[in-house]
Design a protein around this motif. Structure first.
Motif, short mmCIF file in Angstrom:
data_model
loop_
_atom_site.label_atom_id
_atom_site.label_comp_id
_atom_site.label_asym_id
_atom_site.label_seq_id
_atom_site.Cartn_x
_atom_site.Cartn_y
_atom_site.Cartn_z
N MET A 104 2.97 1.10 5.79
CA MET A 104 4.27 1.60 5.34
C MET A 104 5.36 0.55 5.58
O MET A 104 6.25 0.35 4.75
N GLY A 105 5.29 -0.11 6.74
CA GLY A 105 6.31 -1.10 7.06
C GLY A 105 6.30 -2.28 6.12
O GLY A 105 7.36 -2.73 5.65
N THR A 106 5.11 -2.83 5.85
CA THR A 106 5.02 -4.00 4.98
C THR A 106 5.28 -3.65 3.51
O THR A 106 5.65 -4.52 2.73
N GLY A 107 5.11 -2.38 3.16
CA GLY A 107 5.32 -1.99 1.77
C GLY A 107 6.67 -1.38 1.49
O GLY A 107 7.26 -1.61 0.42
N TYR A 108 7.19 -0.62 2.45
CA TYR A 108 8.41 0.16 2.19
C TYR A 108 9.50 -0.02 3.25
O TYR A 108 10.56 0.60 3.16
N GLY A 109 9.23 -0.84 4.27
CA GLY A 109 10.25 -1.10 5.29
C GLY A 109 10.42 0.01 6.30
O GLY A 109 11.38 0.02 7.06
N ILE A 110 9.50 0.98 6.32
CA ILE A 110 9.56 2.10 7.26
C ILE A 110 8.30 2.09 8.11
O ILE A 110 7.20 2.00 7.58
N PRO A 111 8.38 2.14 9.44
CA PRO A 111 9.56 2.43 10.27
C PRO A 111 10.17 1.21 10.94
O PRO A 111 11.04 1.35 11.78
N PHE A 112 9.71 -0.02 10.59
CA PHE A 112 10.13 -1.20 11.35
C PHE A 112 11.22 -2.02 10.67
O PHE A 112 11.82 -2.88 11.29
N GLY A 113 11.45 -1.78 9.39
CA GLY A 113 12.26 -2.68 8.58
C GLY A 113 11.33 -3.47 7.67
O GLY A 113 10.11 -3.42 7.80
N GLY A 114 11.91 -4.22 6.76
CA GLY A 114 11.11 -4.96 5.80
C GLY A 114 10.56 -6.26 6.35
O GLY A 114 11.30 -7.07 6.90
N TYR A 115 9.27 -6.51 6.18
CA TYR A 115 8.63 -7.74 6.67
C TYR A 115 7.31 -7.91 5.94
O TYR A 115 6.83 -7.01 5.24
N GLU A 116 6.70 -9.07 6.11
CA GLU A 116 5.37 -9.30 5.57
C GLU A 116 4.62 -10.27 6.47
O GLU A 116 5.22 -11.12 7.14
N TYR A 117 3.31 -10.14 6.50
CA TYR A 117 2.46 -11.04 7.28
C TYR A 117 2.10 -12.27 6.45
O TYR A 117 1.89 -12.18 5.23
N THR A 118 2.00 -13.41 7.13
CA THR A 118 1.50 -14.61 6.48
C THR A 118 -0.02 -14.62 6.60
O THR A 118 -0.63 -13.67 7.09
N THR A 119 -0.63 -15.71 6.22
CA THR A 119 -2.10 -15.79 6.23
C THR A 119 -2.66 -16.16 7.60
O THR A 119 -3.89 -16.21 7.76
N LEU A 120 -1.81 -16.40 8.58
CA LEU A 120 -2.27 -16.93 9.87
C LEU A 120 -3.07 -15.93 10.70
O LEU A 120 -3.75 -16.33 11.65
N LEU A 121 -2.99 -14.64 10.38
CA LEU A 121 -3.71 -13.65 11.17
C LEU A 121 -5.02 -13.20 10.52
O LEU A 121 -5.63 -12.23 10.93
N GLY A 122 -5.46 -13.93 9.50
CA GLY A 122 -6.80 -13.73 8.99
C GLY A 122 -6.93 -12.66 7.91
O GLY A 122 -5.93 -12.24 7.32
N PRO A 123 -8.18 -12.21 7.69
CA PRO A 123 -8.46 -11.25 6.62
C PRO A 123 -7.67 -9.95 6.77
O PRO A 123 -7.30 -9.56 7.88
N ARG A 124 -7.48 -9.29 5.63
CA ARG A 124 -6.63 -8.10 5.61
C ARG A 124 -7.40 -6.86 5.24
O ARG A 124 -8.45 -6.92 4.59
N ILE A 125 -6.86 -5.74 5.68
CA ILE A 125 -7.30 -4.44 5.21
C ILE A 125 -6.34 -4.04 4.10
O ILE A 125 -5.17 -3.74 4.36
N GLY A 126 -6.80 -4.05 2.88
CA GLY A 126 -5.88 -3.83 1.78
C GLY A 126 -5.07 -5.08 1.51
O GLY A 126 -5.37 -6.17 2.01
N PRO A 127 -4.00 -4.94 0.78
CA PRO A 127 -3.25 -6.13 0.36
C PRO A 127 -2.27 -6.70 1.38
O PRO A 127 -1.82 -7.83 1.23
N ARG A 128 -1.94 -5.95 2.46
CA ARG A 128 -0.80 -6.37 3.27
C ARG A 128 -1.05 -6.49 4.77
O ARG A 128 -0.36 -7.26 5.44
N VAL A 129 -2.00 -5.76 5.34
CA VAL A 129 -2.11 -5.67 6.80
C VAL A 129 -3.34 -6.43 7.30
O VAL A 129 -4.47 -6.08 6.95
N PRO A 130 -3.15 -7.47 8.13
CA PRO A 130 -4.30 -8.16 8.72
C PRO A 130 -5.18 -7.20 9.53
O PRO A 130 -4.67 -6.32 10.24
N ALA A 131 -6.49 -7.38 9.44
CA ALA A 131 -7.43 -6.46 10.09
C ALA A 131 -7.25 -6.42 11.60
O ALA A 131 -7.54 -5.40 12.23
#
Length: 297
Positions: A104-131
């Motif tokens: 929710m945070g990486t997609g809609y800014g809730i509940p943390f605010g708007g942000y996105e992960y870079t590639t440094l934390l490895g493979p993801r679950i879905g399009p936005r959240v590193p596993a």
């Protein structure tokens, strides 16, 4: 402090494996911090050490991932030895909650605010959240709950609140280290604390409350009663050392002082509340056992 000779049976002390896991994690943390201080902050030093450039290029990319894996491994040693596999459902539930919050945070800014992960934390679950991110929430959520339970064994509300606050205190160092000093995630909005919006801390606390409620519910059968609070406190400090050490190495003293002060104030308030509770119980016991005065009319 307790340990077990077999699953679920409390005994005294901690095992060599439990102490060893913490020492390995601490050793890796110190080694990584030295590399960060010597090479990441001073890249000119790479030219003076021929093999360092290649090694550092790879290790910097993976050190945060390896830190999460080693932290989980150290915690898993304690959990497996003391509870068998009964901790796994709690981990899966906590990971589901934290993944949902991060998604929710990486997609809609809730509940943390708007942000996105870079590639440094490895493979993801879905399009936005590193596993590894949901796992990192669990590996600090459970120790925070154990510490909260030790501080307030008779108050569910107090221990859940303290445990959720423990996650927020961790983020006071984690976020500046991972989004300001380095670029493991990037904020879409700016805030006054190393670019982090204050909404993020509120989001951490709310997410922490949900996580601690999950742990509290799963612990109703006593499965986590054998977990050692002192070991968990040492583990919490060891995990916190990584981002705190990065801030210190970079001279980001506001983050260092803020984190240490917040942890110290929290510890002092907990000590005061426990002391007041002990005094009130002692006074109540004295009043119920005091003899009636002879001849009183």
């Amino acid at each position: 402090m307790s340990t077990v000779d077999h699953v679920g049976a409390p005994a005294s002390g901690t095992s060599r494996a439990e102490r060893g896991g913490l020492l390995v994690l601490g050793g890796f943390t110190i080694f990584a911090l030295l590399g960060y201080a010597v090479f990441a902050l001073r890249p000119q030093n790479l030219a003076a050490v021929p093999f360092a450039a290649g090694f550092f290029g790879v290790s910097f990319r993976f050190f945060a991932q390896l830190h999460i894996v080693l932290s989980f491994a150290a915690l898993a040693v304690v959990l497996v030895r003391r509870t068998g596999g009964r901790w796994v459902p709690t981990m899966l539930a906590a990971c589901l909650v934290s993944f949902t919050a991060e998604h929710m945070g990486t997609g809609y800014g809730i509940p943390f605010g708007g942000y996105e992960y870079t590639t440094l934390l490895g493979p993801r679950i879905g399009p936005r959240v590193p596993a590894l991110i949901p796992l990192s929430w669990f590996l600090m959520a459970l120790p925070c709950w154990v510490i909260g339970r030790a501080a307030f064994p008779g108050s569910r509300t107090a221990r859940i609140g303290l445990a959720a606050l423990g996650l927020v205190l961790w983020d006071l160092a984690l976020d500046p280290a991972m989004s300001s000093l380095t670029s493991y995630w990037v904020w879409h909005e700016s805030g006054p604390y190393y670019g982090m919006p204050w909404l993020n801390l509120a989001g951490w606390f709310v997410t922490g409350l949900v996580l601690m409620s999950v742990v509290e519910f799963s612990a109703r059968d006593g499965r986590f009663d054998v977990l050692p609070p002192k070991w968990m406190a040492a583990y919490y400090g060891t995990v916190l050392l990584m981002p705190l050490g990065m801030l210190a190495a970079a001279g980001a003293w506001l983050g260092v002082v803020t984190t240490i002060a917040a942890v110290g104030i929290t510890a002092a308030v907990v000590f005061l509340l426990r002391s007041l509770r002990a005094d009130s119980r002692g006074a109540g016991s004295d009043s119920t056992t005091a003899p009636s005065p002879v001849g009183a009319s």
